[in-house]
Design an enzyme around this catalytic site. Structure first.
Site, PDB file in Angstrom:
ATOM      1  N   LYS A  78       2.692  -3.425   7.323  1.00 19.71           N
ATOM      2  CA  LYS A  78       2.667  -3.955   5.873  1.00 19.71           C
ATOM      3  C   LYS A  78       4.251  -3.409   5.327  1.00 19.71           C
ATOM      4  O   LYS A  78       4.688  -4.177   4.544  1.00 19.71           O
ATOM      5  CB  LYS A  78       1.657  -2.789   4.959  1.00 19.71           C
ATOM      6  CG  LYS A  78       0.332  -3.155   5.158  1.00 19.71           C
ATOM      7  CD  LYS A  78       0.178  -4.513   4.528  1.00 19.71           C
ATOM      8  CE  LYS A  78      -0.022  -4.690   3.086  1.00 19.71           C
ATOM      9  NZ  LYS A  78      -0.320  -5.994   2.488  1.00 19.71           N
ATOM     10  N   THR A 101       0.905  -1.200   0.013  1.00 20.18           N
ATOM     11  CA  THR A 101      -0.123  -0.017  -0.011  1.00 20.18           C
ATOM     12  C   THR A 101       0.844   1.335  -0.048  1.00 20.18           C
ATOM     13  O   THR A 101       2.048   1.241   0.398  1.00 20.18           O
ATOM     14  CB  THR A 101      -0.913   0.039   1.229  1.00 20.18           C
ATOM     15  OG1 THR A 101      -1.246   1.172   1.537  1.00 20.18           O
ATOM     16  CG2 THR A 101      -0.205  -0.416   2.526  1.00 20.18           C
ATOM     17  N   ASP A 102       0.162   2.340  -0.404  1.00 18.24           N
ATOM     18  CA  ASP A 102       0.909   3.703  -0.406  1.00 18.24           C
ATOM     19  C   ASP A 102       1.114   4.051   0.883  1.00 18.24           C
ATOM     20  O   ASP A 102       1.895   4.962   0.955  1.00 18.24           O
ATOM     21  CB  ASP A 102       0.157   4.549  -1.364  1.00 18.24           C
ATOM     22  CG  ASP A 102      -1.237   4.856  -0.884  1.00 18.24           C
ATOM     23  OD1 ASP A 102      -1.737   4.321   0.090  1.00 18.24           O
ATOM     24  OD2 ASP A 102      -1.525   5.851  -1.594  1.00 18.24           O
ATOM     25  N   GLU A 103       0.453   3.553   2.113  1.00 18.69           N
ATOM     26  CA  GLU A 103       0.422   4.052   3.104  1.00 18.69           C
ATOM     27  C   GLU A 103       1.780   3.523   3.984  1.00 18.69           C
ATOM     28  O   GLU A 103       1.957   4.513   5.065  1.00 18.69           O
ATOM     29  CB  GLU A 103      -0.644   3.569   4.062  1.00 18.69           C
ATOM     30  CG  GLU A 103      -1.852   3.933   3.518  1.00 18.69           C
ATOM     31  CD  GLU A 103      -3.203   3.492   4.476  1.00 18.69           C
ATOM     32  OE1 GLU A 103      -2.963   3.669   5.674  1.00 18.69           O
ATOM     33  OE2 GLU A 103      -4.298   3.429   3.944  1.00 18.69           O
ATOM     34  N   TYR A 136      -1.112  -0.503  11.384  1.00 19.06           N
ATOM     35  CA  TYR A 136      -1.478  -1.295   9.992  1.00 19.06           C
ATOM     36  C   TYR A 136      -0.305  -1.125   9.254  1.00 19.06           C
ATOM     37  O   TYR A 136       0.352  -2.033   8.392  1.00 19.06           O
ATOM     38  CB  TYR A 136      -2.929  -0.811   9.243  1.00 19.06           C
ATOM     39  CG  TYR A 136      -2.821  -1.271   7.768  1.00 19.06           C
ATOM     40  CD1 TYR A 136      -2.929  -2.348   7.512  1.00 19.06           C
ATOM     41  CD2 TYR A 136      -3.022  -0.054   6.922  1.00 19.06           C
ATOM     42  CE1 TYR A 136      -3.177  -2.826   6.219  1.00 19.06           C
ATOM     43  CE2 TYR A 136      -3.068  -0.422   5.592  1.00 19.06           C
ATOM     44  CZ  TYR A 136      -3.053  -1.474   4.933  1.00 19.06           C
ATOM     45  OH  TYR A 136      -3.208  -1.762   3.951  1.00 19.06           O
TER      46      TYR A 136
HETATM   47  N1  LIG Z   1      -8.240  -1.740   0.311  1.00 20.12           N
HETATM   48  C1  LIG Z   1      -7.517  -0.554  -0.227  1.00 20.12           C
HETATM   49  O1  LIG Z   1      -7.666   0.707  -0.237  1.00 20.12           O
HETATM   50  C2  LIG Z   1      -5.877  -1.140  -0.304  1.00 20.12           C
HETATM   51  C3  LIG Z   1      -5.149  -0.281  -1.068  1.00 20.12           C
HETATM   52  C4  LIG Z   1      -3.875  -0.488  -1.155  1.00 20.12           C
HETATM   53  C5  LIG Z   1      -3.375  -1.733  -0.636  1.00 20.12           C
HETATM   54  N2  LIG Z   1      -3.986  -2.812  -0.186  1.00 20.12           N
HETATM   55  C6  LIG Z   1      -3.766  -3.985   0.192  1.00 20.12           C
HETATM   56  O2  LIG Z   1      -4.239  -5.034  -0.858  1.00 20.12           O
HETATM   57  C7  LIG Z   1      -4.524  -6.212   0.202  1.00 20.12           C
HETATM   58  C8  LIG Z   1      -5.865  -6.711  -0.181  1.00 20.12           C
HETATM   59  O3  LIG Z   1      -6.684  -5.822   0.654  1.00 20.12           O
HETATM   60  P1  LIG Z   1      -8.452  -5.794   0.417  1.00 20.12           P
HETATM   61  O4  LIG Z   1      -8.956  -4.260   0.854  1.00 20.12           O
HETATM   62  O5  LIG Z   1      -8.714  -6.623  -0.550  1.00 20.12           O
HETATM   63  O6  LIG Z   1      -8.622  -6.261   2.121  1.00 20.12           O
HETATM   64  P2  LIG Z   1      -9.580  -7.445   2.484  1.00 20.12           P
HETATM   65  O7  LIG Z   1      -9.548  -7.295   4.016  1.00 20.12           O
HETATM   66  O8  LIG Z   1     -10.785  -7.039   1.792  1.00 20.12           O
HETATM   67  O9  LIG Z   1      -9.020  -8.839   2.315  1.00 20.12           O
HETATM   68  C9  LIG Z   1      -8.163  -9.194   3.001  1.00 20.12           C
HETATM   69  C10 LIG Z   1      -8.331 -11.008   2.755  1.00 20.12           C
HETATM   70  O10 LIG Z   1      -7.179 -11.679   3.403  1.00 20.12           O
HETATM   71  C11 LIG Z   1      -7.816 -12.750   4.037  1.00 20.12           C
HETATM   72  N3  LIG Z   1      -6.793 -12.966   5.418  1.00 20.12           N
HETATM   73  C12 LIG Z   1      -6.849 -12.080   6.328  1.00 20.12           C
HETATM   74  N4  LIG Z   1      -5.810 -12.735   7.163  1.00 20.12           N
HETATM   75  C13 LIG Z   1      -5.449 -13.869   6.572  1.00 20.12           C
HETATM   76  C14 LIG Z   1      -4.419 -14.792   6.793  1.00 20.12           C
HETATM   77  N5  LIG Z   1      -4.062 -14.777   8.101  1.00 20.12           N
HETATM   78  N6  LIG Z   1      -4.284 -15.975   6.069  1.00 20.12           N
HETATM   79  C15 LIG Z   1      -5.022 -15.925   4.922  1.00 20.12           C
HETATM   80  N7  LIG Z   1      -5.870 -15.033   4.524  1.00 20.12           N
HETATM   81  C16 LIG Z   1      -6.433 -14.046   5.309  1.00 20.12           C
HETATM   82  C17 LIG Z   1      -9.117 -12.285   4.279  1.00 20.12           C
HETATM   83  O11 LIG Z   1     -10.196 -13.451   4.920  1.00 20.12           O
HETATM   84  C18 LIG Z   1      -9.548 -11.342   3.423  1.00 20.12           C
HETATM   85  O12 LIG Z   1     -10.376 -12.497   2.453  1.00 20.12           O
HETATM   86  C19 LIG Z   1      -4.103  -6.216   1.633  1.00 20.12           C
HETATM   87  O13 LIG Z   1      -2.656  -6.398   1.466  1.00 20.12           O
HETATM   88  C20 LIG Z   1      -4.014  -4.351   1.601  1.00 20.12           C
HETATM   89  O14 LIG Z   1      -2.769  -4.028   2.263  1.00 20.12           O
HETATM   90  C21 LIG Z   1      -5.619  -2.451  -0.090  1.00 20.12           C
END
Ligand SMILES: NC(=O)c1ccc[n+]([C@@H]2O[C@H](COP(=O)([O-])OP(=O)(O)OC[C@H]3O[C@@H](n4cnc5c(N)ncnc54)[C@H](O)[C@@H]3O)[C@@H](O)[C@H]2O)c1
Length: 337
Positions: free
Chosen positions: A148, A120-122, A144
């Site tokens: 990351k 993430t950009d964060e 968080y």
């Molecule tokens: N949502 C955003 O705005 C955003 C932006 C940039 C990056 N990200 C990154 O993208 C990725 C996905 O984000 P998202 O928004 O889809 O999140 P989300 O919370 O919707 O999905 C996370 C998934 O991971 C699974 N999970 C959690 N812990 C687990 C574990 N220990 N083992 C296996 N599975 C596990 C959860 O059940 C879920 O299905 C993350 O790594 C997040 O840091 C998200």
């Protein structure tokens, strides 16, 4: 090519699965934590082989890799909510740091072709002016984003120490269908649909770069297929908007008034980054371009939440969701909870 998508039952992971090229086989490993639901994969279920399990569990990951003959891993699995990380932190370290370490070890030991870690950009922290590049230092400000960043640094170290073929992507704030309704856009939409007040932190001046989930997922595919191991790729859309501007669009998309917005003291306080912005030349040099216009896509997202109440109503009625909202917003929303 057989890709193990860790966290594929979550928001971005499920879109990544949905946009997989036809000739790619997909295996999903997901612990089905509170934000992971098989309902996000319902329309692509026939092309997925699913395994329940945690990424930090070496036996599980190894078992799936061996049983399926996986060639690539893409890791979306994470504890993904900043606000939850302010309430408790150990699960963030377990999944976002130990989980990444476990996946990297399996990739190395089984000589897989490639692993892509979704970040993430964060991790860069906040920037008042200008843009982060992939060379910018990581200066995370919440538990968080610190967890990351820990995962990202392990990727770097694995590449340097062992030559593990790992790529890292850093995406901007993502929106679109199937986002668990705790993050700003779906949280506000699902409350506004029910005529409930929405909590805007402070003056809502924090600025975020928004990217539609289909553009983000396509960027990750581009990095996986064309990126160079050891490299980091920022994925952003330069749609920079303040939180209050985003909220105005949501009100207009649902034809509801300002009276539903309640300005509350910022519960993130010192940890609330004021602005994120990234240069994305590197991913663009691989041929990727974002396609989704912000305002129109946000209105489409609002329509999706109006139309897919069958998907999100069970989630907002769960004990976990109600408990989180009470703990985090209870003190400031009071009777409007
Ligand atoms: N949502 C955003 O705005 C955003 C932006 C940039 C990056 N990200 C990154 O993208 C990725 C996905 O984000 P998202 O928004 O889809 O999140 P989300 O919370 O919707 O999905 C996370 C998934 O991971 C699974 N999970 C959690 N812990 C687990 C574990 N220990 N083992 C296996 N599975 C596990 C959860 O059940 C879920 O299905 C993350 O790594 C997040 O840091 C998200």
């Amino acid at each position: 090519m057989k890709v193990l998508v860790c966290g594929g039952a979550g928001f971005i992971g499920s879109h990544f699965v949905r946009s997989a090229p036809d000739d790619v086989e997909i295996v999903v490993l997901d612990a089905l934590r509170y934000s992971g639901h098989l309902s996000t994969l319902a329309d692509v279920w026939d092309r997925v082989r699913f395994y329940p399990g945690q990424v930090q569990d070496r036996c599980v990951v190894e078992g799936v890799v061996k049983a399926e003959g996986v060639s690539h891993i893409v890791n979306f699995a994470a504890e993904s909510h900043n606000d939850r990380s302010l309430l408790s932190r150990n699960q963030f370290v377990e999944t976002n740091v130990l989980g990444v370490s476990t996946l990297l070890d399996v990739v190395r030991d089984y000589r897989l072709e490639r692993v892509l870690h979704v970040s993430t950009d964060e991790v860069y922290g906040s920037i008042d002016q200008g843009q982060f590049t992939e060379q910018s230092p990581v200066e995370p400000n919440t538990p968080y984003s610190a967890a990351k960043a820990g995962g990202d640094l392990l990727c770097r170290a694995h590449f340097k120490s062992f030559g593990t073929p790992v790529i890292v992507t850093r995406g901007g704030n993502t929106y679109g269908p199937f986002q668990y309704p705790e993050k700003l856009i779906p949280f506000f939409l699902t409350r506004l649909i029910d005529g409930k007040k929405v909590p805007l932190y402070g003056e809502g001046t924090q600025s975020r770069e928004w990217i539609h989930v289909s553009d983000h997922a396509n960027g990750i595919w581009t990095a996986l297929l064309k990126g160079v191991p050891g490299e980091i790729y920022n994925i952003g859309d330069h749609h920079e908007r303040t939180n209050s501007t985003v909220v105005s669009h949501l009100l207009s998309a649902l034809s509801v008034g300002e009276d539903l917005v309640k300005r509350i003291p910022d519960p993130r306080q010192g940890a609330h980054d004021s602005r994120y912005s990234m240069r994305t030349h590197k991913i663009q040099s691989l041929g990727w371009r974002p396609k989704m216009p912000f305002e129109e896509s946000l209105h489409e997202t609002a329509k999706w939440y109006v139309g897919r109440q069958d998907w999100w109503r069970p989630l907002v009625s769960s004990a976990d969701f109600i408990d989180f909202v009470k703990r985090f917003y209870g003190p400031s929303l009071g009777d409007d909870l």
